[in-house]
Design a protein around this motif. Structure first.
Motif, mmCIF file in Angstrom:
data_model
loop_
_atom_site.group_PDB
_atom_site.id
_atom_site.type_symbol
_atom_site.label_atom_id
_atom_site.label_comp_id
_atom_site.label_asym_id
_atom_site.label_seq_id
_atom_site.Cartn_x
_atom_site.Cartn_y
_atom_site.Cartn_z
ATOM 1 N N GLN A 100 76.402 43.376 -6.577
ATOM 2 C CA GLN A 100 74.995 42.857 -5.871
ATOM 3 C C GLN A 100 73.754 43.538 -6.268
ATOM 4 O OE1 GLN A 100 75.908 40.091 -3.745
ATOM 5 N NE2 GLN A 100 77.954 40.740 -4.562
ATOM 6 N N ARG A 163 78.950 46.437 -4.165
ATOM 7 C CA ARG A 163 79.762 45.019 -4.286
ATOM 8 C C ARG A 163 79.625 44.340 -2.978
ATOM 9 N NH1 ARG A 163 82.117 45.747 -9.496
ATOM 10 N NH2 ARG A 163 81.230 47.624 -10.086
ATOM 11 N N PRO A 165 77.814 42.531 -0.155
ATOM 12 C CA PRO A 165 76.457 41.961 0.427
ATOM 13 C C PRO A 165 76.922 41.627 2.012
ATOM 14 C CG PRO A 165 77.570 40.322 -0.357
ATOM 15 C CD PRO A 165 78.504 41.575 -0.864
#
Length: 179
Positions: A100, A163, A165
């Motif tokens: 992310q 990784r 969100p």
């Protein structure tokens, strides 16, 4: 949904090679975590503690808005409690998931999304160790991690927090055409 009480007991069933939770009234819950991922103390009899009840309530509250039947929510919450108490530490397997653009610090029980090359799925955070989080899949459909490996409902995986969100709930609003 189930209401915890002081008669609940964790025990390991040798015949089924599974951690179980005796809920009383001849009801037994079979934990989805494979025996090889359980810490040694899970093989002994354990009481369902006040801390377990508190964590159960946290998970129950956090997953309340998921689009799952009530029985599946209870299953997810109980598996999450079992994972938070009895899951062995594991190394992150972040390579399956897209990085992310910004860092995120998920909270206990928070619903998050993880995205692979082939799809996206909702997970709940079982534990955040600072740089990585143990997550449990919270969707009934399987998620392909790659061409040969997939995750199913209540499977766990540890991933780096870069990784993860936050899950953004989609609101479905009815629109009317006027005119």
């Amino acid at each position: 949904m189930l209401k915890p009480n002081n008669s609940w007991k964790w025990y390991f069933d040798q015949q089924h090679n599974s951690l179980m939770l005796d809920l009383g009234n001849e009801m037994v819950f079979r934990v989805a975590i494979p025996a090889k991922l359980l810490v040694t103390c899970a093989l002994e009899d354990n009481t369902f503690t006040v801390d377990d009840a508190s964590i159960y309530q946290t998970f129950k509250d956090r997953i309340d808005n998921l689009d799952l039947p009530r029985a599946r929510k209870a299953e997810l919450a109980l598996n999450a409690v079992a994972a938070s108490r009895f899951h062995k530490p594991m190394m992150p397997k972040s390579w399956f998931f897209k990085t992310q653009s910004h860092g995120y610090e998920p909270e206990l029980g928070e619903v998050v999304t993880l995205e692979t090359e082939t799809g996206t799925s909702k997970f709940i955070v079982i534990e955040n160790s600072g740089s990585a989080s143990l997550c449990m899949m919270a969707e009934l459909d399987t998620l392909a991690l790659n061409s040969t490996k997939e995750m199913k409902y209540c499977d766990t995986i540890k991933v780096m927090n870069d990784r993860i969100p936050p899950f953004v709930e989609e609101l479905h609003q009815g629109l009317a055409l006027v005119g």
